[in-house]
Design an enzyme around this catalytic site. Structure first.
Site, PDB file in Angstrom:
ATOM      1  N   ASP A 157       0.823  -1.208   0.000  1.00 11.64           N
ATOM      2  CA  ASP A 157       0.000   0.000   0.000  1.00 11.64           C
ATOM      3  C   ASP A 157       0.862   1.264   0.000  1.00 11.64           C
ATOM      4  O   ASP A 157       1.891   1.327   0.678  1.00 11.64           O
ATOM      5  CB  ASP A 157      -0.898  -0.024   1.237  1.00 11.64           C
ATOM      6  CG  ASP A 157      -1.997   1.013   1.194  1.00 11.64           C
ATOM      7  OD1 ASP A 157      -2.272   1.541   0.098  1.00 11.64           O
ATOM      8  OD2 ASP A 157      -2.584   1.299   2.259  1.00 11.64           O
ATOM      9  N   GLU A 263      -3.250  -0.183  -8.480  1.00  9.22           N
ATOM     10  CA  GLU A 263      -4.091   0.947  -8.087  1.00  9.22           C
ATOM     11  C   GLU A 263      -3.253   2.220  -8.092  1.00  9.22           C
ATOM     12  O   GLU A 263      -2.144   2.248  -7.558  1.00  9.22           O
ATOM     13  CB  GLU A 263      -4.685   0.737  -6.693  1.00  9.22           C
ATOM     14  CG  GLU A 263      -5.460   1.959  -6.194  1.00  9.22           C
ATOM     15  CD  GLU A 263      -6.329   1.670  -4.996  1.00  9.22           C
ATOM     16  OE1 GLU A 263      -7.252   0.839  -5.136  1.00  9.22           O
ATOM     17  OE2 GLU A 263      -6.101   2.268  -3.926  1.00  9.22           O
TER      18      GLU A 263
END
Length: 478
Positions: A157, A263
């Site tokens: 992340d 992403e």
């Protein structure tokens, strides 16, 4: 060896009991998660050569190491993370203490959501003194403990560099969230007309011509058109981030060797993402041959850690609708970051996206652990609370929060029974939310904390089912 003999052999090690949901067999190997009042282990009988541990009576009792997790993934592939491609509703759950996976799995049952159970940023790894392989190993053992076979993901992340991406890929991450904040020129978002014109004219002529030929005096999907000032601002703010995103995506494509969900996060930009900015970014990615799995804009309103949304809900819904049209045009999902506890926006999110969305939560799993401590170990909670207050300024460096410590009740004046209620008050909730790294680095807290969490694990799982379940109820209704 049959399971009755397996259980008897496990008991020969002492007071271990078997998690019934974890029993599974692959070829000659019988495996199950076991526990006593001090620890958990993986018990393996039969084909146990690939595992390391203590052997007795035909069963090997194995510590929950990265190496043993790797052996488990080889034997039972469902314990290995994988891409969430094809799943419309996905949710990043995260786990800062390596204990939450069984409760998270129970919480998602029946909601049709694909969970990204292993989700950590480099910042979180440093604050918790963990590694990506350890985070994935904890998720794999939790998946096996619950007998969960429907798949899960692992997200590196908010990664910023190819070095960080390389580490995540080598560790087994199946999702990369690229944080482009260091390549976003936030200052240009605030330029006045003269500053804007001066800065834009200073760009290379070929770059200006490239963008102007593509976007000026054109009929564009969704946003219809752009004027020259609007385009200049988009180019100044985001062209560096676009170039970085293309470079990083190509690095992933060349080095991953497997399906990886990509992403793009632009939610760390200081300004709210405009439709024009989103459109140009999406268009440039498409023309570079890139369709991300999801994009995280900076939505209107305030998405602070661990507390409710602050802002105009009607404006948020209108803003979201335009971003969703852009996502539909280019074929990816929207992603909502800092999604923990944003219950008021979830119905609009479900309605506008049609349930095709990625939502990131994480930190409130830690808060549910602290709720267990408040209820079961009140003196430890009081000490943690005092420590967090004393170190508030240090913890706040890592997160955008508006906590005013002066509004937090004095724990010396509260009964033990009231302590869990502190986790319902926004200021004290945020205080504890951002202090996890500092607390976990303290031996006086860390050791009794993990002992208590082991003793009260079922309470913790029940808290996660309640808390995550509340998120999912709102996220699946209009």
């Amino acid at each position: 060896m049959d399971w009755r003999e397996f259980d008897a052999a496990v008991r020969s090690f002492g007071d271990y009991s078997v998690y019934g949901s974890s029993r599974d067999q692959s070829g000659a190997a019988l495996c199950a998660m076991v526990r006593n009042d001090r620890e958990k282990r993986l018990a393996v009988a039969g084909d146990a050569g690939r595992f390391s541990g203590e052997e007795k009576g035909g069963v090997k009792l194995c510590p929950l190491t990265v190496e043993n997790a790797g052996a488990l993934m080889e034997l039972f592939p469902y314990t290995r993370p994988r891409s969430h491609r094809g799943h419309p509703f996905t949710m990043g759950l995260g786990d800062r203490i390596g204990l939450a996976t069984p409760g998270q799995i129970r919480a998602i049952a029946g909601y049709g959501v694909f969970p990204v159970l292993a989700q950590q940023s480099i910042r979180e790894l440093k604050l918790t003194n963990r590694t990506f392989p350890q985070v994935i190993a904890a998720a794999a053992f939790g998946v096996f403990q619950e007998g969960y076979k429907d798949g899960y993901g692992a997200d590196g992340d908010h990664l910023k560099t190819t070095e960080e991406i390389s580490y995540a890929l080598e560790s087994g991450c199946t999702m990369i969230t690229l944080d482009c904040s260091e390549h976003i020129n936030d200052g240009a978002a605030c330029y006045d007309e003269a500053e804007l014109a001066r800065a834009y004219s200073g760009l290379p002529a070929e770059k200006r011509k490239y963008y102007e030929d593509k976007y000026l005096n054109k009929e564009l999907p969704v946003i219809k058109s752009m004027d020259s000032a609007e385009l200049a601002r988009v180019v100044l703010v985001f062209s560096g981030a676009i170039e970085h995103a293309v470079s990083c995506y190509r690095y992933i494509a060349e080095n991953a060797g497997r399906d990886v969900d990509f992403e793009l996060s632009i939610d760390e930009a200081l300004a709210v993402t405009s439709p024009s900015e989103h459109f140009v970014i999406a268009s440039e990615l498409r023309d570079a041959g890139i369709t991300p799995s999801s994009v995280a804009p900076h939505f209107t309103g305030s998405f602070e850690k661990g507390i409710e949304y602050r802002g105009d809900l009607d404006k948020f819904a209108a803003d979201l609708a335009v971003h969703q049209m852009i996502a539909d045009e280019f074929g990816y999902k929207l992603s909502l970051h800092s999604g923990s506890d944003k219950f008021s926006v979830f119905p609009a999110l479900h309605r506008v996206t049609g349930g095709r969305v990625h939502v990131k939560t994480a930190g409130t799993n830690w808060l549910e652990a602290m709720r267990v401590i408040a209820e079961r170990e009140p003196e430890l909670y009081r000490a943690a609370h005092r420590f967090a207050l004393a170190h508030h300024d240090e913890a706040a460096k890592y997160y955008h929060v508006s906590t005013d410590p002066g509004t937090i009740p004095n724990t010396d004046l509260l009964s033990d029974a009231y302590l869990p209620e502190l986790l319902e008050i926004p200021a004290s909730r945020q205080l504890m939310h951002i202090s996890y790294g500092l607390l976990l680095a303290e031996p006086w807290f860390r050791e009794p904390f993990f002992r208590a969490m082991h003793e009260h694990e079922e309470e913790y799982y029940a808290g996660l089912v309640r808390h995550i379940g509340r998120h999912l109820r709102y996220l699946t209704s209009d």
